[in-house]
Scaffold this active site. Structure first.
Site, short mmCIF file in Angstrom:
data_model
loop_
_atom_site.label_atom_id
_atom_site.label_comp_id
_atom_site.label_asym_id
_atom_site.label_seq_id
_atom_site.Cartn_x
_atom_site.Cartn_y
_atom_site.Cartn_z
N PHE C 52 0.83 -1.20 0.00
CA PHE C 52 0.00 0.00 0.00
C PHE C 52 0.86 1.26 0.00
O PHE C 52 1.86 1.34 0.73
CB PHE C 52 -0.91 0.02 1.23
CG PHE C 52 -2.02 -0.99 1.17
CD1 PHE C 52 -3.18 -0.72 0.47
CD2 PHE C 52 -1.88 -2.22 1.79
CE1 PHE C 52 -4.21 -1.66 0.40
CE2 PHE C 52 -2.90 -3.17 1.72
CZ PHE C 52 -4.06 -2.89 1.02
N GLU C 53 0.41 2.22 -0.76
CA GLU C 53 1.12 3.49 -0.93
C GLU C 53 1.55 4.15 0.37
O GLU C 53 2.62 4.72 0.48
CB GLU C 53 0.19 4.42 -1.70
CG GLU C 53 0.76 5.76 -2.04
CD GLU C 53 -0.29 6.62 -2.73
OE1 GLU C 53 -1.40 6.13 -3.02
OE2 GLU C 53 0.03 7.80 -2.98
N ALA C 54 0.70 4.09 1.38
CA ALA C 54 0.99 4.84 2.61
C ALA C 54 2.01 4.14 3.50
O ALA C 54 2.46 4.71 4.50
CB ALA C 54 -0.30 5.08 3.40
N GLY C 55 2.40 2.90 3.14
CA GLY C 55 3.47 2.27 3.90
C GLY C 55 3.19 0.89 4.46
O GLY C 55 4.02 0.35 5.18
N ASN D 137 2.08 12.12 -5.44
CA ASN D 137 2.47 11.85 -4.06
C ASN D 137 3.96 11.52 -3.96
O ASN D 137 4.63 11.96 -3.04
CB ASN D 137 1.64 10.69 -3.49
CG ASN D 137 0.36 11.17 -2.83
OD1 ASN D 137 0.30 12.31 -2.35
ND2 ASN D 137 -0.65 10.33 -2.80
#
Lengths: 259, 335, 259, 335
Positions: C52-55, D137
């Protein structure tokens, strides 16, 4: 030389410690610079922030670390991180002092810790190289330099290799080459004396001699022409309390002050 | 508009991998599946380290260094390595004593910190037998950051104005946004990186206690990653504290449990340096009679089979005393 | 359209899931792409690595996350890290698939999720922008695209804004612009059909229609000229087990499949 | 030799700080001493956030967002902010609803993910009232990495070939080492960054559980850092696990304990989203009658004094039910 009750290394540690203001940050390796830093923290600078290259931030140093990143450098630290994070932190302006040494130094405070000789491929002596020294000396606001064995082979007109930048070739040179403004060496502590750098010329200037040392002694021991302050002072000899701290608290095993 | 190259160093780039190639290599050679990667260190070194590889070593100087793997590389007589001397002390010294090294990117080598200079490395560098390019520790980490990020170069604000720069491959340019001078350094993507960690699971999820130094970057930048660990743990241990995972499994190729694997180095929260061992080794390397060093290498590397025999030679009492020193408590070992 | 026992969104999820091979890695947001990813993991691809992108790396997803980085995306994860570390990881070549959508798409698979209109300063509709989509579509090996409401206003000759690169202006364009070799969109899953990209021209090509949909239906719904495979197949309708997984295990609260 | 600029975007750079200036500013304005930095959030916002500042917000979308601070900024009617829209959802929406925002660096805004688009932001962007520059991002994080590293630009391999690039300030050049094309982006050094964390001590040593997203970079890149935390802890708690310290104290200017400080966002391991609250807010913003939004702002921001009153309005039962949802257990609240 008529030293009494203390050694030159002890004196250097005490003089070096005094260069560190409280509530500032210092990036430091091991050996004499770290001893001086710990002494400052134990005396006039309890709120001195200590940062280690390998990633230890604000540890409660239980005893002298013997390696730049050993367990002692992270003992009850506030943060343990990476080497690159430390370098970034210095670059970001958080670190006031870097504490360095070297094999050779010139009048602009350029340091050589890479090699002796004029053939890079086959040096007469190969030293460790920069390590973090060039980084510290490039990025920290002030560089404090400790050099023992003050003599004309170490204080030279031109270092064989500029490992770490002092003022390079003179005023404005650091800025010209792309280094940050208002940075550079501020003090050189030797086993004979204390130098600063004259603001206009950026050249090394004698500001104080150790007890028993004369300006002539320093001139003779230095392989380049030094500037001399209008009033050359005398450094304070170590107090009993300082000596106690050095031997009992900071270096009880005698790594720096061999027993 | 143009960014003119104002100055450039003459240093050779020893590691030829580019991020674009490494990326492609990764697609074909690295598994994204949870696979059991436990193997004997002997097999890991044989399988993943080749003559001529560029090697990056974990830890810092004497701290959390993958010495078990270093010894195994020497035992297998791997040749012509290029090595990242990103503060490398006894690790690189043993490799050079074993004749494994051809080129070194130097940030800090030759020195044993307070213990003085290495005889082995002085000889090899001073007669030009081992080639070198000079950098700084910051520069080496920045090169690894570029390698980890998959970009071919990175701007830095160190080395400028010095001979260190002139003996590196760096290039000085002006920033096209601010006009200030920066040094561009090429990325570093080692062929193989060796790491000693506190714990890992069998898939290669790696956790380190204390400072990470540069091991996170190295693992991300390198093609192969060989991990030894103090303790092999169940994956549930990893999943219970995933914020501590410094290296995720898909970067790792081999995992071996090797308690005391950093000896004679310091493993934070586990054991302190074996100071005497290092002093003995250093003395052997400085001895003018090359037989003394040869004997040391025979005794501690060539004539033994693996790291467990090395530990047995050291003995439990000596090892556990290092734990006492680490925890700053009086060593009381004996009943 | 004669769909039975299942909705088009369910079908799209099942078709999308089949595009993911086991033992590969996928970077995914939320919504239908994540549903498809979870379904793949529950069926033929148990060893699919989800990032996932957020980590969040390799969580054990207990239920459908409703936000790209919410707690579910790190539930019993193997590693929790930073967004930049995820981007670096994709760039380093570890991630096989990125799963994306958009408001508009063109024949080269270029995606618009930025705006409708021709005035950047005053768009008719402003959408969220790239988020991580451009990063994923630039860096991952293959981009899988899911587009519902397949129609000529969404499948257009020229998107109003290229947010995320498909094959840009044709074969070789990605490489010419500096994007990595051998990357780009590989499949487009719509509520009518399944496209791939013809290898020579890099243009969208119909390879299968959903049950009950004809090639003519697809041509009519598409605002650019599509290529048509020699044999256009029919996608498999969802099985009972797939529908059970979608509703009972993956999205029991009905965030994606509204109840 | 030259690096020619082959292509460049037209996007405006809203944050004018350069690493060189920020570095100098840091020397003069940031204390390196352990000082008690606890203060009321009201005072922190008043002291450290000025009209026209460039603001970076912690967390990601709806996760670990510093909502208590966002509300306070709106309450104090701070104006003309430029904001990093590095996946910003309800946080930036409330700021924009409150009229605080002039410019946005957009990576992801306007959207509420699965919940659809924001009425507030669509209005402001579509009539050009709020200016914007587009990024991704990844790009925003890379810009922050450059800011944290103190370099004025960074090469990246995203955005190339797209309109996203053409509406950014990026410049395409060829790498002087490999010849490959890269995009150069300017560094980002925000004036102030606001972060909500799991715990901090009174000096500002900050620890976060779970994914860090970009908060580490933001704190390092920004001039000022304002921290709210779920729990204010003794410094001994920090010293017992220093590897967890994401932000060391000297970067931080103010610390306030604000349990539930991310509401209606999700705080990993603490509480899940307040889905209804967000839906209600979103509906207010979409309503054609501007009074509906005004009423919402009055009720939840302007007509209350601080975040504790906000919590009291929500009530304990509602809040603790969010904890049940976070832990995937049936909410049973009542005796």
């Amino acid at each position: 030389m008529s030293v009494k009750n203390y050694t030159l290394r002890e004196l250097m540690a005490c003089v070096a410690a005094k260069q560190l203001e409280d509530e500032k940050a210092v990036a430091v390796g091991t050996g004499l610079p770290l001893v001086a830093t710990m002494l400052a923290q134990q005396t006039h600078a309890p709120n001195l922030l200590i940062i280690f290259e390998a990633g230890g931030i604000a540890p409660q140093l239980p005893t002298l670390p013997i390696s730049v990143g050993d367990s002692r450098t992270i003992h009850k630290a506030l943060c343990t991180t990476t080497l690159i994070d430390i370098m970034d932190t210095i670059r970001r302006g958080y670190v006031d002092y870097a504490f360095l040494g070297g094999a050779q130094i010139d009048k602009y405070g350029n340091l050589n810790s890479t090699m002796i000789g004029d053939n890079y491929e086959k040096p007469k002596v190969r030293f460790p190289g920069s390590g973090g020294a060039n980084d510290f000396g490039s990025l920290a606001w002030e560089t404090l330099i400790i050099m023992d064995r003050h003599g004309p082979r170490r204080f030279v007109e031109k270092v064989d290799f500029i490992t770490t930048p002092g003022y390079l070739y003179g005023p404005g040179a650091r800025e010209e080459e792309g280094l940050s403004e208002n940075t550079g060496p501020s003090r050189v502590i030797t086993d004979l004396c204390l130098f600063d750098f004259e603001p206009e010329t950026k050249r090394m200037r004698l500001i104080a001699c150790h007890p028993g040392i004369t300006t002539e002694d320093v001139i003779k021991a230095t392989g380049f022409e030094i500037l001399i302050a209008d009033e050359v002072g005398t450094t304070d000899p170590p107090t009993k309390e300082e000596l106690r701290l050095l031997h009992e608290v900071i270096d009880p095993l005698g790594f720096v002050f061999k027993k | 508009m143009e960014m003119k190259i104002l100055k450039e160093g003459s240093g050779e780039i020893f590691c030829k991998n580019t991020p674009a190639e490494v990326r492609k290599w990764t697609r074909e050679n690295k598994s994204r599946a949870l696979k059991d990667k436990r193997m004997r260190l002997k097999d890991a070194v044989k399988k993943f380290i080749k003559d001529g590889d560029y090697l990056a070593i974990g830890g810092f100087g004497h701290i959390r260094v993958p010495m078990a793997t270093i010894y195994e590389i020497v035992r297998q007589k791997i040749k012509d390595l290029s090595v990242a001397g990103h503060t490398a002390v006894q690790d690189i010294d043993v490799l050079m004593a074993g004749g494994c090294v051809k080129n070194v990117d130097i940030a800090y080598v030759v020195g044993f910190e307070l213990r003085g200079l290495s005889g082995v490395q002085r000889r090899l560098f001073e007669n030009g037998q081992v080639k070198k390019t000079d950098y700084t520790n910051g520069a080496m980490s920045y090169r690894l950051r570029a390698g980890a990020q998959g970009i071919p170069f990175i701007p830095v604000k160190v080395m400028l104005g010095t001979d260190t720069m002139m003996h590196s491959p760096g290039k000085v340019v002006k920033c096209p946004f601010t006009g200030e001078k920066v040094l561009l350094l090429p990325s570093l993507n080692p062929d193989v990186c060796i790491i000693h960690a506190h714990r890992a699971d069998m898939y290669g999820n790696v956790q380190i206690d204390g400072h990470i130094v540069k091991d996170d970057l190295q693992a991300r930048a390198s093609k192969r990653v060989i991990v030894t660990c103090e303790e092999l743990v169940d994956t549930e241990v990893i999943r219970a504290d995933p914020g501590k995972t410094v290296i995720p499994f898909y970067m790792v190729d081999a995992v071996t449990e090797h308690p005391w694997g950093s000896h004679p180095g310091n493993m934070p929260y586990k054991y302190y340096f074996d100071h005497e061992f290092t002093e003995d080794y250093l003395a052997a390397g400085r001895n003018k009679d090359p037989k003394v060093l040869k004997n040391w290498l025979d005794e501690w590397i060539y004539n033994i089979n693996d790291f467990y025999e090395y530990l047995e030679k050291l003995g439990a009492r000596r090892l556990y005393t290092l734990r006492d020193v680490e925890f700053l408590r009086p060593p009381v070992r004996g009943s």
